[in-house]
Design a protein around this motif. Structure first.
Motif, PDB file in Angstrom:
ATOM      1  N   ARG A   1       0.796  -1.224   0.189  1.00 29.51           N
ATOM      2  CA  ARG A   1      -0.148  -0.079   0.205  1.00 29.51           C
ATOM      3  C   ARG A   1       0.828   1.061   0.093  1.00 29.51           C
ATOM      4  N   ARG A   2       1.967   1.225   1.012  1.00 31.71           N
ATOM      5  CA  ARG A   2       2.763   2.463   1.069  1.00 31.71           C
ATOM      6  C   ARG A   2       3.538   2.553  -0.378  1.00 31.71           C
ATOM      7  N   THR A   3       3.942   1.506  -1.074  1.00 34.92           N
ATOM      8  CA  THR A   3       4.762   1.397  -2.194  1.00 34.92           C
ATOM      9  C   THR A   3       3.995   2.123  -3.226  1.00 34.92           C
ATOM     10  N   VAL A   4       2.830   1.527  -3.477  1.00 33.56           N
ATOM     11  CA  VAL A   4       1.751   2.110  -4.639  1.00 33.56           C
ATOM     12  C   VAL A   4       1.338   3.628  -4.266  1.00 33.56           C
ATOM     13  N   LEU A   5       1.166   3.941  -3.132  1.00 27.86           N
ATOM     14  CA  LEU A   5       0.896   5.213  -2.770  1.00 27.86           C
ATOM     15  C   LEU A   5       2.294   6.386  -3.246  1.00 27.86           C
ATOM     16  N   ASN A   6       3.203   5.656  -2.865  1.00 28.65           N
ATOM     17  CA  ASN A   6       4.483   6.516  -3.040  1.00 28.65           C
ATOM     18  C   ASN A   6       4.708   6.732  -4.497  1.00 28.65           C
ATOM     19  N   ASN A   7       3.918   5.938  -5.436  1.00 28.96           N
ATOM     20  CA  ASN A   7       4.231   5.984  -7.048  1.00 28.96           C
ATOM     21  C   ASN A   7       3.054   6.416  -7.625  1.00 28.96           C
ATOM     22  N   LEU A   8       2.175   7.112  -6.813  1.00 26.21           N
ATOM     23  CA  LEU A   8       1.086   7.814  -7.588  1.00 26.21           C
ATOM     24  C   LEU A   8       1.183   9.380  -7.552  1.00 26.21           C
ATOM     25  N   HIS A   9       1.492  10.064  -8.688  1.00 27.94           N
ATOM     26  CA  HIS A   9       1.738  11.311  -8.696  1.00 27.94           C
ATOM     27  C   HIS A   9       1.035  11.778 -10.201  1.00 27.94           C
ATOM     28  N   GLY A  10      -0.208  11.564  -9.975  1.00 27.22           N
ATOM     29  CA  GLY A  10      -1.066  12.044 -11.289  1.00 27.22           C
ATOM     30  C   GLY A  10      -0.662  10.937 -12.439  1.00 27.22           C
ATOM     31  N   ILE A  11       0.321  10.336 -12.313  1.00 26.55           N
ATOM     32  CA  ILE A  11       0.533   8.947 -13.100  1.00 26.55           C
ATOM     33  C   ILE A  11       1.110   7.939 -12.140  1.00 26.55           C
ATOM     34  N   PRO A  12       0.844   6.593 -12.642  1.00 31.08           N
ATOM     35  CA  PRO A  12       1.576   5.451 -11.923  1.00 31.08           C
ATOM     36  C   PRO A  12       3.106   5.214 -12.050  1.00 31.08           C
ATOM     37  N   THR A  13       3.753   5.794 -11.255  1.00 30.16           N
ATOM     38  CA  THR A  13       5.297   5.767 -11.696  1.00 30.16           C
ATOM     39  C   THR A  13       5.788   4.397 -11.324  1.00 30.16           C
ATOM     40  N   ASP A  14       7.134   4.206 -11.575  1.00 28.14           N
ATOM     41  CA  ASP A  14       7.852   3.055 -11.373  1.00 28.14           C
ATOM     42  C   ASP A  14       8.531   3.406 -10.085  1.00 28.14           C
ATOM     43  N   THR A  15       9.180   4.443  -9.802  1.00 21.66           N
ATOM     44  CA  THR A  15      10.051   4.625  -8.594  1.00 21.66           C
ATOM     45  C   THR A  15      10.012   6.196  -8.336  1.00 21.66           C
ATOM     46  N   PRO A  16       9.926   6.732  -7.335  1.00 22.81           N
ATOM     47  CA  PRO A  16       9.967   8.128  -6.976  1.00 22.81           C
ATOM     48  C   PRO A  16      11.513   8.494  -6.794  1.00 22.81           C
ATOM     49  N   PHE A  17      12.483   7.575  -6.380  1.00 20.70           N
ATOM     50  CA  PHE A  17      13.739   7.963  -6.399  1.00 20.70           C
ATOM     51  C   PHE A  17      14.478   8.161  -7.829  1.00 20.70           C
ATOM     52  N   MET A  18      14.353   7.301  -8.713  1.00 18.86           N
ATOM     53  CA  MET A  18      15.174   7.160  -9.960  1.00 18.86           C
ATOM     54  C   MET A  18      14.475   8.019 -11.053  1.00 18.86           C
ATOM     55  N   GLU A  19      13.315   7.418 -11.450  1.00 17.41           N
ATOM     56  CA  GLU A  19      12.834   7.713 -12.772  1.00 17.41           C
ATOM     57  C   GLU A  19      11.634   8.436 -12.706  1.00 17.41           C
TER      58      GLU A  19
ATOM     59  N   ASN B   1       8.837   7.840 -14.065  1.00 11.65           N
ATOM     60  CA  ASN B   1       8.171   7.557 -15.463  1.00 11.65           C
ATOM     61  C   ASN B   1       6.980   6.554 -14.866  1.00 11.65           C
ATOM     62  N   GLY B   2       5.926   6.787 -16.167  1.00 10.88           N
ATOM     63  CA  GLY B   2       4.860   6.014 -15.999  1.00 10.88           C
ATOM     64  C   GLY B   2       5.084   4.760 -16.881  1.00 10.88           C
ATOM     65  N   TRP B   3       5.795   3.626 -16.407  1.00  7.63           N
ATOM     66  CA  TRP B   3       6.094   2.523 -17.061  1.00  7.63           C
ATOM     67  C   TRP B   3       4.916   1.761 -17.162  1.00  7.63           C
ATOM     68  N   THR B   4       4.488   1.411 -18.138  1.00  9.92           N
ATOM     69  CA  THR B   4       3.271   0.588 -18.879  1.00  9.92           C
ATOM     70  C   THR B   4       3.415  -0.842 -18.077  1.00  9.92           C
TER      71      THR B   4
ATOM     72  N   ILE C   1       6.773   3.977 -21.684  1.00 13.96           N
ATOM     73  CA  ILE C   1       6.491   4.802 -20.694  1.00 13.96           C
ATOM     74  C   ILE C   1       5.257   5.960 -21.395  1.00 13.96           C
ATOM     75  N   VAL C   2       4.560   6.269 -20.246  1.00 16.66           N
ATOM     76  CA  VAL C   2       3.158   7.022 -20.477  1.00 16.66           C
ATOM     77  C   VAL C   2       3.089   8.121 -19.466  1.00 16.66           C
ATOM     78  N   PRO C   3       3.167   9.212 -19.627  1.00 14.03           N
ATOM     79  CA  PRO C   3       3.405   9.977 -20.912  1.00 14.03           C
ATOM     80  C   PRO C   3       4.944   9.947 -21.320  1.00 14.03           C
ATOM     81  N   THR C   4       5.329  10.451 -22.635  1.00 13.68           N
ATOM     82  CA  THR C   4       6.548  10.059 -23.172  1.00 13.68           C
ATOM     83  C   THR C   4       6.810  11.226 -23.781  1.00 13.68           C
ATOM     84  N   SER C   5       8.241  11.524 -23.842  1.00 13.80           N
ATOM     85  CA  SER C   5       8.972  12.810 -24.629  1.00 13.80           C
ATOM     86  C   SER C   5       9.005  12.421 -26.132  1.00 13.80           C
ATOM     87  N   GLY C   6       8.882  10.987 -26.487  1.00 10.22           N
ATOM     88  CA  GLY C   6       9.052  10.465 -27.921  1.00 10.22           C
ATOM     89  C   GLY C   6      10.062   9.406 -27.474  1.00 10.22           C
ATOM     90  N   TRP C   7      10.478   9.256 -26.467  1.00  2.74           N
ATOM     91  CA  TRP C   7      11.242   8.084 -25.837  1.00  2.74           C
ATOM     92  C   TRP C   7      10.439   6.585 -25.488  1.00  2.74           C
TER      93      TRP C   7
END
Length: 868
Positions: free
Chosen positions: A448-466, A468-471, A511-517
């Motif tokens: 639960r804590r991990t999921v919430l830590n990765n919810l910032h308007g998109i579902p991210t993979d890690t708040p520390f490194m990326e 990014n919204g890895w699909t 990844i979503v959103p993306t810069s084109g990467w």
């Protein structure tokens, strides 16, 4: 819905509650032209059903002067569209509902709720996008009694909005991140109480976010098609009691200057020079004569749209658990938990003193580890505060967030005064889980804590490194996330991001959103973007949302056509596969990745076929899925041995066998042998898994489904590497990215999907049909557990399952909401060993495979088994 016994009368009448519009309570500023209503019906007793409803929408509470649906025969209690005259922009509407039950008794109308429309086609009127500096202000006056005032605003990347020295809301990192070439979000704020008689000032401080991110990084966020300096668009509408309306809009009459925030970056952090602070800049009476005129700047290409998902907020403030001076002038602050957010500093220091705050998840050699190989430079997650020398100074960042447990503080001689601010999307908990097995509760809390830590308007993979919204992460984590939290609005938004990210060819990035990467980088990776149809189907199963399916159908079919055009020899090619299995470093699994790529495309097509059937769209998805299953089985299934393998396998691969079993790809006659071989391999490894992110979520459910629940339990409770227990013995409080103790990310949910097994197999609650219309109660992983309870607030109301075992007697309680039917499997040696309360009950209980099976309607049911 099963009938009640003769002589029974359903409880009632029905009472509607939890009224929502577009999944929200009192949404302020919706751009949906035909908003959908929902409610939860409750009634005492057993077997209550809703047979009709009447919705009233009015200009005042309780009125029906805008729309009266009349009595509509229907059991539906969600997704009901407004069907009255066109709604006006910037208008508050009140609504209520009353219900009829199975005896045609009408209940009292619900306490009225309201929703307020956004700008619609009016847009921002005469307002224009402005910029030129990160502090902006506009003075204005009022000359009457204000009836109501609304501030409509979009600041890119982020805007901290103020009115007369006060924040206009408690949202942070707002508005939400999107593909700004397609969609730009604006937010509506009720500022009625902040507007004062006479002189007023509206102000904004802008941050870069992903819109203006400047630090070079591997995902090319610094080179997006939209990359530009921050900018602001506002429209303040003030209505007076006497009927007048005045507006204050963003234009070149605003004043701008550079503020004390010298730099802000989502990866590197922020620098704030308190010596440059301008007290009172956002309040009346401040002299802005030295400021410059705002410059009109280009509008982003994206369509302006009202933000509908939950804002990001500061959720919690946490005190340190330890503060250690590791060497003179260098302190490490331990907050005892891993989070996403930032720190609040209180300090007394001489003017010009530079205080550095470096955030990280681990400590090594007396330093907080803050390294990100994907971002240029040696500054990662570091905030810097330059003191003004004014007694006690307090500061916290506003335009970046970090993943951390530890903070290294440099530049102060005294013990630092620091607080952790936990920051994430403010989504609501949907489920509570409890059990006598402490490890299971630990897993639930950590996930639960991990999921919430990765919810910032998109579902991210890690708040520390990326960040990014890895699909692929959402692909494997989605069912657990939807079971744990109310993500109706959150995932609706992100599914829109997926559609925005689609290339003309139909391809989706990783990844979503993306810069084109992510179109050519790490592509093709079928297991990742196939989240699109799968998540749409899961959203329908959870919330019964058919509009979402219709809105995405064209984009969905274009994407699947792109995938199918690249199938070779009946197989889908993938470069990622079962990412990060134990023993293989920070990369893919060793096996042939066409196996999982094909399996995930198969599941995506099955989901799409189901979606097409629901919305009446003919398609060939089922046929294409069958061809993929044939290709997978032809290439990888050893029918004689009952094993899936590839020429690349160094040993037996659990994921290669668990995934085909979980997705229904294994031929029926071979499934028991494949499952037996899977269980045998797990046991041969000392009850250890060898799965990466794709296999970890299906391994335990598959074992349990084929009768190896005790094997699954031993894997779940394993304490040695690789296992969840191993992490927690190393001090984990969140789920990690890798099974090894040097995992580069310690806040990564895609290996933590064991929690879905806890909910569905240990507690025993599964959702079987759209909108929780039908549920299965079957606690079939009871080894090493004396009791378990799950409580879930669904779209139809609360469902709960609670079981307790004392000796050979098992007590099972099930709460079924109105509109739901439960199939209850009570563990027992025979049907005669089970007592159901209340009794008599409609229909005979059946017995199969160690369970006495009942089908029950709404109500609180109790079962006792004397031979569990």
């Amino acid at each position: 819905m099963p009938a009640l016994p003769d002589g029974w009368t359903p409880g009632g009448p029905l009472t509607p509650g939890t009224l929502k519009t577009e999944y929200a309570v009192r949404p302020l500023g919706t751009d949906v032209r035909r908003p959908r209503f929902s409610w939860v019906a409750t009634a005492p007793g057993y077997g209550a059903t809703q047979t009709a409803y009447r919705i009233l929408v009015g200009s005042e509470p309780g009125a029906g002067d805008v729309w009266d649906s009349g009595k509509v025969p229907s059991s539906r209690s969600f997704g009901i569209e407004y069907d009255g005259p066109a709604l006006a922009p910037r208008t508050r509407y009140h609504w209520t509902v009353q219900l009829w039950d199975g005896l045609d008794r009408v209940g009292a109308a619900a306490e009225p709720e309201w929703f307020e429309t956004g700008l619609f086609d009016e847009g921002f009127g005469a307002a224009c996008w402005i910029g030129g500096a990160n502090l902006l202000r506009k003075a204005f006056t009022t000359d009457g009694t204000v009836k109501h005032a609304r501030l409509y605003a979009s600041g890119l990347g982020y805007a901290d909005l103020r009115l007369n020295g006060q924040p206009v809301s408690d949202a942070v990192l707002d508005p939400g991140f999107t593909d700004y070439d397609h969609t730009v979000l604006y937010v509506t704020h009720d500022v009625t109480e902040l507007v004062q008689s006479g002189d007023n000032v509206v102000g904004a401080e802008l941050g870069r976010g992903f819109f203006g991110l400047a630090t070079p990084n591997v995902w090319r966020w610094h080179q997006t098609p939209w990359t530009a300096e921050p900018r602001l668009l506002t429209r303040l509408v003030i209505s007076y009691d006497d009927g007048r309306t005045v507006e204050v809009v963003s234009d070149e009459s605003w004043r701008v200057t550079a503020g004390p925030t010298i730099s802000d970056d989502l990866y590197t952090g922020e620098t704030y020079d308190a010596r440059r602070a301008l007290p009172g800049w956002d309040a009346p009476g401040f002299d802005d004569a030295s400021w410059s005129a705002a410059a009109e700047v280009d509008a982003p290409k994206g369509t302006l749209q009202a933000q509908a998902h939950e804002p990001i907020r500061v959720i919690e403030t946490v005190e340190p658990t330890a503060i250690t001076e590791v060497r003179p002038g260098v302190w490490i602050v331990d907050f005892g938990r891993t989070t996403a957010g930032w720190t609040k500093l209180s300090v007394t220091a001489e003017a010009g003193t530079r205080i550095r705050l470096t955030h990280g998840e681990t400590v090594a050699d007396g330093n907080v580890v803050a390294v990100n190989e994907h971002v240029e430079g040696n500054r990662i997650q570091r905030d810097e505060y330059i003191a003004a020398g004014n007694a006690v100074e307090e500061w916290e960042p506003r335009f970046s967030y970090k993943g951390f447990r530890y903070v290294q503080v440099e530049g102060v001689t005294d013990r630092p005064d620091l607080l952790m601010r936990v920051v994430h999307s403010d989504v609501r908990d949907a489920t509570r889980f409890a059990t006598t097995q402490s490890s299971y509760e630990q897993f639930d809390r950590a996930m639960r804590r991990t999921v919430l830590n990765n919810l910032h308007g998109i579902p991210t993979d890690t708040p520390f490194m990326e960040k990014n919204g890895w699909t692929g992460d959402a692909q494997v984590g989605g069912p657990t996330m939807l079971a744990m939290l109310d993500l109706a609005r959150f995932f609706t938004k992100w599914l829109g991001d997926i559609r925005d990210s689609q290339a003309e060819s139909g391809q989706l990035p990783v990844i979503v959103p993306t810069s084109g990467w992510g179109f050519t980088d790490l592509s093709p990776a079928t297991e990742w973007p196939t989240v699109y149809p799968f998540l749409l189907r899961e959203m329908h199963r959870t919330y019964g949302d058919e509009r979402l399916l219709r809105e995405h159908w064209d984009s969905l079919t274009r994407y699947l056509a792109w995938e199918l055009a690249r199938v070779e020899d009946g197989l889908s090619v993938s470069v990622l596969g079962d990412w990060l299995p134990p023993g293989y470093g920070s990369g893919p699994a060793p096996e042939d990745r066409r196996l999982t790529g094909t399996a995930y495309l198969y599941r995506a097509l099955i989901a799409a076929a189901e979606i097409g059937e629901i919305i009446g769209q003919a398609n060939d998805c089922q046929k294409a899925a069958a061809e993929l299953a044939d290709g997978l089985n032809r290439t990888f299934l050893d029918r004689e041995a009952g094993v899936y393998r590839s020429a690349d396998d160094p040993d037996y691969r659990q994921t290669s066998n668990a995934v085909p079993l979980a997705f229904g790809i294994v031929p029926d006659e071979l499934a028991p042998r494949v499952a037996a071989n899977l269980a045998a391999d797990v046991e041969a490894r000392g009850f250890h898994l060898n799965t990466g992110c794709l296999g970890v979520g299906v391994l335990l459910p598959v074992l349990t489904a084929y009768g190896y629940g005790e094997v699954a339990t031993k894997v779940a409770l394993q304490r040695s590497y690789p296992s969840w227990g191993y992490w927690f013995d190393q001090g984990a409080d969140t789920m990690w990215e890798m099974w090894e103790d040097d995992s580069r990310s310690r806040d990564h949910y895609f290996q933590g999907t064991v929690v879905q097994w806890l909910y569905e197999n240990v507690a025993g609650l599964r959702n079987l049909q759209a909108g929780w219309e039908r549920i299965l109660v079957r606690p079939d992983a009871r080894a090493e557990v004396d009791s378990a309870t799950i409580r879930t607030d669904t779209i139809r109301g609360r469902v709960s399952v609670s079981w307790k075992r004392v000796g050979r007697v098992l007590s099972l309680e099930v709460l079924v909401p109105v509109g739901t039917t439960a199939e209850v499997h009570v563990p027992s040696a025979s049907a005669s060993d089970v007592t159901a309360v209340p009794a008599p009950f409609a229909g005979e209980a059946s017995y199969e495979d160690g369970y006495t099976v009942y089908t029950v309607p709404a109500g609180q049911w109790n079962f006792t088994s004397r031979s569990a």
